[in-house]
Structure formats: C-alpha cells, structure tokens
Design a protein around this motif. Structure first.
Motif, PDB file in Angstrom:
ATOM      1  N   CYS B  66       3.705  37.876  14.408  1.00 35.96           N
ATOM      2  CA  CYS B  66       3.703  36.497  14.251  1.00 35.96           C
ATOM      3  C   CYS B  66       2.357  35.895  13.967  1.00 35.96           C
ATOM      4  O   CYS B  66       1.412  36.220  14.913  1.00 35.96           O
ATOM      5  N   LEU B  67       2.160  35.118  12.813  1.00 31.66           N
ATOM      6  CA  LEU B  67       1.127  34.348  12.795  1.00 31.66           C
ATOM      7  C   LEU B  67       1.159  32.722  13.104  1.00 31.66           C
ATOM      8  O   LEU B  67       2.278  32.159  12.755  1.00 31.66           O
ATOM      9  N   LEU B  68       0.069  32.266  13.901  1.00 34.47           N
ATOM     10  CA  LEU B  68       0.304  30.792  14.135  1.00 34.47           C
ATOM     11  C   LEU B  68      -0.980  30.440  13.657  1.00 34.47           C
ATOM     12  O   LEU B  68      -2.062  30.715  14.043  1.00 34.47           O
ATOM     13  N   GLN B  69      -0.797  29.166  13.160  1.00 42.76           N
ATOM     14  CA  GLN B  69      -1.982  28.322  12.597  1.00 42.76           C
ATOM     15  C   GLN B  69      -2.428  27.694  13.777  1.00 42.76           C
ATOM     16  O   GLN B  69      -1.574  26.997  14.480  1.00 42.76           O
ATOM     17  N   GLN B  70      -3.942  27.508  13.898  1.00 48.08           N
ATOM     18  CA  GLN B  70      -4.174  26.693  15.243  1.00 48.08           C
ATOM     19  C   GLN B  70      -4.118  25.369  15.251  1.00 48.08           C
ATOM     20  O   GLN B  70      -3.939  24.483  16.130  1.00 48.08           O
ATOM     21  N   SER B  71      -4.250  24.734  13.907  1.00 45.52           N
ATOM     22  CA  SER B  71      -4.264  23.194  13.755  1.00 45.52           C
ATOM     23  C   SER B  71      -3.585  22.730  12.255  1.00 45.52           C
ATOM     24  O   SER B  71      -3.463  23.815  11.485  1.00 45.52           O
ATOM     25  N   ALA B  72      -3.557  21.624  12.413  1.00 48.28           N
ATOM     26  CA  ALA B  72      -2.953  21.171  10.886  1.00 48.28           C
ATOM     27  C   ALA B  72      -4.025  21.349   9.757  1.00 48.28           C
ATOM     28  O   ALA B  72      -5.021  21.646  10.162  1.00 48.28           O
ATOM     29  N   THR B  73      -3.600  21.640   8.588  1.00 45.44           N
ATOM     30  CA  THR B  73      -4.415  21.889   7.460  1.00 45.44           C
ATOM     31  C   THR B  73      -4.717  20.556   6.788  1.00 45.44           C
ATOM     32  O   THR B  73      -3.785  19.711   6.266  1.00 45.44           O
ATOM     33  N   LYS B  74      -6.060  20.189   7.016  1.00 45.95           N
ATOM     34  CA  LYS B  74      -6.201  18.537   6.467  1.00 45.95           C
ATOM     35  C   LYS B  74      -7.175  18.769   5.309  1.00 45.95           C
ATOM     36  O   LYS B  74      -7.821  19.714   5.026  1.00 45.95           O
ATOM     37  N   VAL B  75      -6.624  18.029   4.233  1.00 47.97           N
ATOM     38  CA  VAL B  75      -7.018  17.976   2.856  1.00 47.97           C
ATOM     39  C   VAL B  75      -7.752  16.968   2.519  1.00 47.97           C
ATOM     40  O   VAL B  75      -7.195  15.831   2.327  1.00 47.97           O
ATOM     41  N   TYR B  76      -9.265  16.955   2.432  1.00 45.31           N
ATOM     42  CA  TYR B  76     -10.016  15.634   2.289  1.00 45.31           C
ATOM     43  C   TYR B  76      -9.900  15.304   0.800  1.00 45.31           C
ATOM     44  O   TYR B  76      -9.558  15.848  -0.215  1.00 45.31           O
ATOM     45  N   PRO B  77     -10.459  13.926   0.840  1.00 43.52           N
ATOM     46  CA  PRO B  77     -10.587  13.193  -0.668  1.00 43.52           C
ATOM     47  C   PRO B  77     -11.192  14.109  -1.489  1.00 43.52           C
ATOM     48  O   PRO B  77     -12.265  14.816  -1.360  1.00 43.52           O
ATOM     49  N   SER B  78     -10.706  14.193  -2.708  1.00 41.98           N
ATOM     50  CA  SER B  78     -11.598  14.587  -3.616  1.00 41.98           C
ATOM     51  C   SER B  78     -12.061  13.833  -4.508  1.00 41.98           C
ATOM     52  O   SER B  78     -11.644  13.062  -5.636  1.00 41.98           O
ATOM     53  N   LEU B  79     -13.266  13.752  -4.227  1.00 45.02           N
ATOM     54  CA  LEU B  79     -14.362  12.749  -4.930  1.00 45.02           C
ATOM     55  C   LEU B  79     -14.786  13.064  -6.150  1.00 45.02           C
ATOM     56  O   LEU B  79     -15.379  12.614  -6.992  1.00 45.02           O
ATOM     57  N   ASN B  80     -14.724  14.608  -6.379  1.00 46.16           N
ATOM     58  CA  ASN B  80     -15.168  15.155  -7.690  1.00 46.16           C
ATOM     59  C   ASN B  80     -14.448  15.682  -8.343  1.00 46.16           C
ATOM     60  O   ASN B  80     -14.457  16.480  -9.217  1.00 46.16           O
ATOM     61  N   GLU B  81     -13.027  15.101  -8.298  1.00 49.32           N
ATOM     62  CA  GLU B  81     -11.862  15.424  -9.201  1.00 49.32           C
ATOM     63  C   GLU B  81     -11.430  16.884  -9.095  1.00 49.32           C
ATOM     64  O   GLU B  81     -10.410  17.317  -9.578  1.00 49.32           O
ATOM     65  N   LEU B  82     -12.030  17.710  -8.277  1.00 45.43           N
ATOM     66  CA  LEU B  82     -11.484  19.124  -8.039  1.00 45.43           C
ATOM     67  C   LEU B  82     -10.262  19.233  -6.955  1.00 45.43           C
ATOM     68  O   LEU B  82     -10.422  18.549  -6.128  1.00 45.43           O
ATOM     69  N   SER B  83      -9.573  19.880  -7.337  1.00 42.22           N
ATOM     70  CA  SER B  83      -8.646  20.329  -6.207  1.00 42.22           C
ATOM     71  C   SER B  83      -8.924  21.445  -5.190  1.00 42.22           C
ATOM     72  O   SER B  83      -9.732  22.000  -5.425  1.00 42.22           O
ATOM     73  N   SER B  84      -8.218  21.110  -3.898  1.00 37.71           N
ATOM     74  CA  SER B  84      -8.485  22.137  -2.949  1.00 37.71           C
ATOM     75  C   SER B  84      -7.539  23.050  -3.098  1.00 37.71           C
ATOM     76  O   SER B  84      -6.281  22.641  -3.245  1.00 37.71           O
ATOM     77  N   ALA B  85      -7.499  24.322  -2.972  1.00 40.51           N
ATOM     78  CA  ALA B  85      -6.656  25.462  -2.978  1.00 40.51           C
ATOM     79  C   ALA B  85      -6.397  26.264  -1.702  1.00 40.51           C
ATOM     80  O   ALA B  85      -7.252  26.507  -1.228  1.00 40.51           O
ATOM     81  N   GLN B  86      -4.965  26.517  -1.905  1.00 42.15           N
ATOM     82  CA  GLN B  86      -5.130  27.734  -0.736  1.00 42.15           C
ATOM     83  C   GLN B  86      -3.865  28.707  -1.181  1.00 42.15           C
ATOM     84  O   GLN B  86      -2.945  28.231  -1.753  1.00 42.15           O
ATOM     85  N   HIS B  87      -4.271  29.880  -1.227  1.00 41.75           N
ATOM     86  CA  HIS B  87      -3.511  31.007  -1.645  1.00 41.75           C
ATOM     87  C   HIS B  87      -3.145  31.881  -0.794  1.00 41.75           C
ATOM     88  O   HIS B  87      -3.992  32.601   0.202  1.00 41.75           O
ATOM     89  N   VAL B  88      -1.871  32.176  -0.520  1.00 40.50           N
ATOM     90  CA  VAL B  88      -1.363  32.919   0.387  1.00 40.50           C
ATOM     91  C   VAL B  88      -0.558  34.195  -0.168  1.00 40.50           C
ATOM     92  O   VAL B  88       0.224  33.771  -0.932  1.00 40.50           O
ATOM     93  N   SER B  89      -1.018  35.209  -0.128  1.00 43.12           N
ATOM     94  CA  SER B  89      -0.209  36.226  -0.491  1.00 43.12           C
ATOM     95  C   SER B  89       0.401  37.338   0.766  1.00 43.12           C
ATOM     96  O   SER B  89      -0.429  37.659   1.541  1.00 43.12           O
TER      97      SER B  89
END
Lengths: 246, 252
Positions: B66-89
C-alpha cells in the motif's frame, strides 16, 4: 454463403471507381438506412434528456457542441483519421494499437459495447459489397478474436481501402455522428422535425471547424474531456426506462 | 524507484533508489501483517515549473503493498512557461497487489501540469488506485485559475488496454462549465479496481450505495469483467473524500 461469394465477385470493389462514385458511396454508408444501428445509441444523451436538461433546440445545440469538440473531435474522430492513415500504409501493428486504445478510451461499458456493436454491423453490411485486401485481413483478425471490431477503426480502414479522401472521411464521420444524435433527440425529447433541421444547420460550421482541428491532431491529442457526458453514459445503464441502448 | 518482493510470507522493500525531494518511508506493517505500507514524501513542498517527479514501482510475484502520499501534490505557477511533470510507472507481476491512494493534485494559478501514469499488470494481479484532481486553491477563491492540466492514465492487463483515460483541461481555452464537461463540479475523483475478485462483485450493489447530492455525482462501470471504474464529480472535497473512502474500504 455461396450467394455472398458470388455477390462479392460481382461489384463495387475498390479498384478503378471514380471520385464521384467514392463520394456517393461515402454518402451511402452514412445514410440513415445503412444498418449499423446508430438510431439505437444516444451515447449518454438520454440520461440528460431524462433529467430534463435537454428540452429546447438551444439546449440540444449546446449539448452537441460539447459532444462535438470535447468527445468526438478529441476521441473517435482522431482514431478514424489515424486508422485511415495506417490503413493506407498497410501498418497493421498500428491498426491493432488503435483498436486497443479505442477500447481503453471507452470507459463506460455501454459506450464500449455500442462501438463494437456498430463495428460488427458495419462489417457485416460492407463485406458483401466486395472485399479489399485490408478488409479481408481485418475480418480474419476479427474472426480470430485478435480485435474487437470498434466502429471508428473499421470505418477508417474501409474508407481508406476505397480510396476515399481522409478529410472527407473525417468530416462525414463528424456530420453523421451529430446528425444521428440530433435525430435521436428529436424523437426522445421530443422536439419538432424543424427544430432538428435548424439545430443541425446551426452546427454545420462548427462541424467543419472540428474537422479542421482533427486534421491537425495526433494521438497525443486524444482526451476524455467531456466528463459530464461520460458520467451520463455510465449512469445510463442504471436508468429505469430507456429508449436507447447507450 | 521502489521494488517489493515477498519473502517468507512478508512483503519486503528489496530495492529503493531515491533522490531528493522524493523520499519513501521504510516498509511499515500495520493491521495486515503481510502488507507493506510505504509513505511517499515530497520534501520540497510542491512542483515548480520545469520540475519532473518520477516514480517507478515494481511489485514482484505475490507482493502486497500500500503506497500512501503524505500530502497533496501542489503545482506552483509556471512563470517560465514550462510544465511541471510527474511520471509514474508501475509493474505488477503475477499475484501482486498494489493499493495507491494519493492526496489531491492542486494546480495553483498559472500552473501547468503534465502527469502520466502507466500501469502494466498480469491477469491475476490486483490494483486499487485512486486519484483526485482539484480545481486549485478553492479556499482562496482560486478555482480554475491554472493554465493547463494534462494527465494520461493507462492500465494494460498483459496485451489488453483496459483503461486509457486522458484529460486536458485548459480553463481559459475551454468552457469547462458548459453542459457535458465539468458543469458545476470542481473536483474530479477516480477510482480503479482491477482484480480477479471483480467477477464476484455486484456492480449494481456498489452503484446503489452511492450517495448522490447537490455536492456530488457518482457512477461506476465494469471494465470487461476484469475491472471497475468509479468516477465522482463534486463541488465539495470532503464529501468526495468521504465517498471515495467508503468505496475504498469496501474493496480492501
């Protein structure tokens, strides 16, 4: 069976038919009399109708806009285009992959089975018209249960095997899907025939716009954004009384 | 990268490679002594534009995790136009069982997020997976102020694509409140259960247990007799979590 074989030798096979004939055949396979059963599918719309959320022509037009841009144009229409292209290249691995994705994208059980049912009926109807190498191959994979026979992929393969232009293939697919939905709404809401005609007329320019978008889309643009429609499709199987099977 | 193996009736965390800011706790054994529970922590506080978090999870035969995340995933503003990425396999070998219940993903104003989850499993393995997508910082009246949210979620059971669920929400370019899209909803909840156990579950019974109100809409559908897909569209996060937990507890 022998009758079918004789028939298939006698006409309408791919080679050497004029562009005009191709176009006429494209009209034919989208005609309401062409028996693939689209009049039995509402793809979730019936849930909205039963909740009294589609009661006027304007509400129907709004619903169709969402369905057109956030379901069809970023879903089946891309698969039609990609299948057409893969069929032209005789890329069977890609076609099998598109079938798998098409199956996985249709999360609501009735959407998945509806797409397969229409595909099966389409296959049965077009086979006696003549077998191209592509359709023969797809039919044998269908018989071997390697594929399920989703309509969008089959339609892409069939139109490619008849040399029908890709852009026209996509645009007619969008038109026929929206037209089918409107005709079903006219019966189920109910709305007058004239309201149906006016709704479709109002949507023609948007169908063209959506078609242009699809031509620029790739598999990376496949999105299940019409979450309300998906929820309605999932709920449809639990409705108390139903006119449609999806 | 986490690898689990079953040894002498106990699931052990046999390999763990981690790089800051991602950190996994050691394997904990709670009520169920056979099941390893691991907390996934993110020490930076959130994804900043251009960040890329990568999780690779491999459960070997019969492992139970069982995998549990400790807190919410916060995605901060993209001020440089780049995306934040999350890859799960995720790879589940025969008979393995994985439960993953993350906290919500919260895209802040002007955030760009690109998430991608690929699950490959065997016919006799089991997956219970949840996801909550939030509209932003609701309590600060920051709903749908993000720039773009993309997510792709796939489940492959051997050669079969059981689920291909992709989203691309772009509030400034899409009428999200229009009929057929999100309408009045703010939160999207999804739960996936893929298991040989599905055969013996009555989907209608589960459906009848849903509590539908003005705050929450829900439904469930069967995936080829091999899986169940639940979806919630809600305006209230707590009502959503409560409902998701109710179903979660029925399936565990």
């Amino acid at each position: 069976m022998s009758v079918q074989k004789e028939d298939s030798n006698n006409r309408l096979n791919t080679g050497g038919i004029s562009t005009e004939q191709q176009l006429l055949h494209l009209f034919q396979i989208h005609d309401s009399a062409f028996p693939i059963g689209s009049y039995t599918q509402s793809f979730g719309m019936e849930t909205y109708i039963q909740q009294n959320l589609i009661t006027t022509k304007q509400e129907l037009v709004d619903y169709c806009k969402s369905y057109l841009f956030y379901n069809l144009a970023c879903g089946d229409a891309i698969l039609v285009k990609e299948s057409h292209q893969a069929a032209e290249n005789k890329d069977y691995d890609k076609l099998v992959y598109l079938e798998q994705i098409c199956n996985g994208m249709k999360l609501a059980r009735e959407l998945r089975s509806g797409s397969i049912k229409m595909g099966k009926q389409f296959l049965q109807t077009v086979l006696p018209l003549g077998e191209s190498e592509l359709m023969k191959e797809w039919k044998s994979r269908f018989d071997d249960k390697e594929i399920k026979g989703h309509y969008a992929v089959l339609y892409g393969i069939y139109t490619a095997s008849h040399g029908i232009d890709k852009e026209k293939t996509v645009s007619r697919f969008l038109y026929a899907s929206i037209n089918g939905l409107i005709q079903n709404a006219v019966r189920a809401v109910p709305l007058g025939q004239n309201s149906g005609v006016q709704a479709l007329y109002e949507l023609l320019s948007l169908i063209e716009e959506a078609g242009n978008c699809v031509m620029n889309y790739t598999l990376d643009d496949l999105y299940n954004n019409a979450l309300g429609i998906e929820m309605a499709s999932m709920k449809h199987e639990y409705l108390f009384s139903r006119l449609f099977i999806s | 990268m986490l690898e689990f193996q079953k040894k002498n009736g106990l699931t052990c965390l046999t390999d763990c490679f981690q790089q800051s800011p991602l950190k996994a706790s050691r394997a904990l054994y709670l009520d169920d002594k056979e099941k390893a529970t691991v907390y996934l922590m993110e020490s930076s506080g959130g994804l900043v534009a251009g960040d890329r978090n990568e999780y690779k999870v491999h459960l070997k035969k019969q492992a139970n995790v069982c995998l549990l995340q400790q807190s919410a995933t916060k995605v901060y503003p993209s001020l440089n136009e780049l995306s934040s990425a999350q890859h799960v396999s995720v790879q589940l070998d025969g008979g393995a069982r994985l439960e993953w219940m993350p906290e919500a993903i919260i895209p802040f104003k002007d955030a760009k997020f690109n998430g991608d989850t690929m699950i490959r499993m065997k016919r006799d393995s089991t997956l219970l997976w949840g996801e909550i997508i939030s509209p932003g910082r609701e309590k600060r009246n920051e709903c749908f102020y993000y720039d773009e949210f993309r997510s792709s979620f796939q489940i492959w059971v051997e050669e079969e694509c059981l689920a291909y669920d992709t989203l691309h929400l772009s509030p400034t370019r899409m009428p999200l409140q229009q009929i057929g899209l999100l309408e009045k909803s703010l939160y999207i909840g999804s739960l996936w259960f893929v298991s040989p156990e599905v055969q013996s579950i009555s989907i209608r019974d589960l459906h009848d247990k849903f509590k539908i109100s003005k705050d929450i809409n829900a439904s469930v559908t069967g995936l080829e007799g091999k899986g169940l897909h639940f979806r919630w569209l809600a305006t209230d996060l707590w009502a959503l979590k409560k409902e998701m937990n109710k179903i979660w507890n029925q399936l565990t």
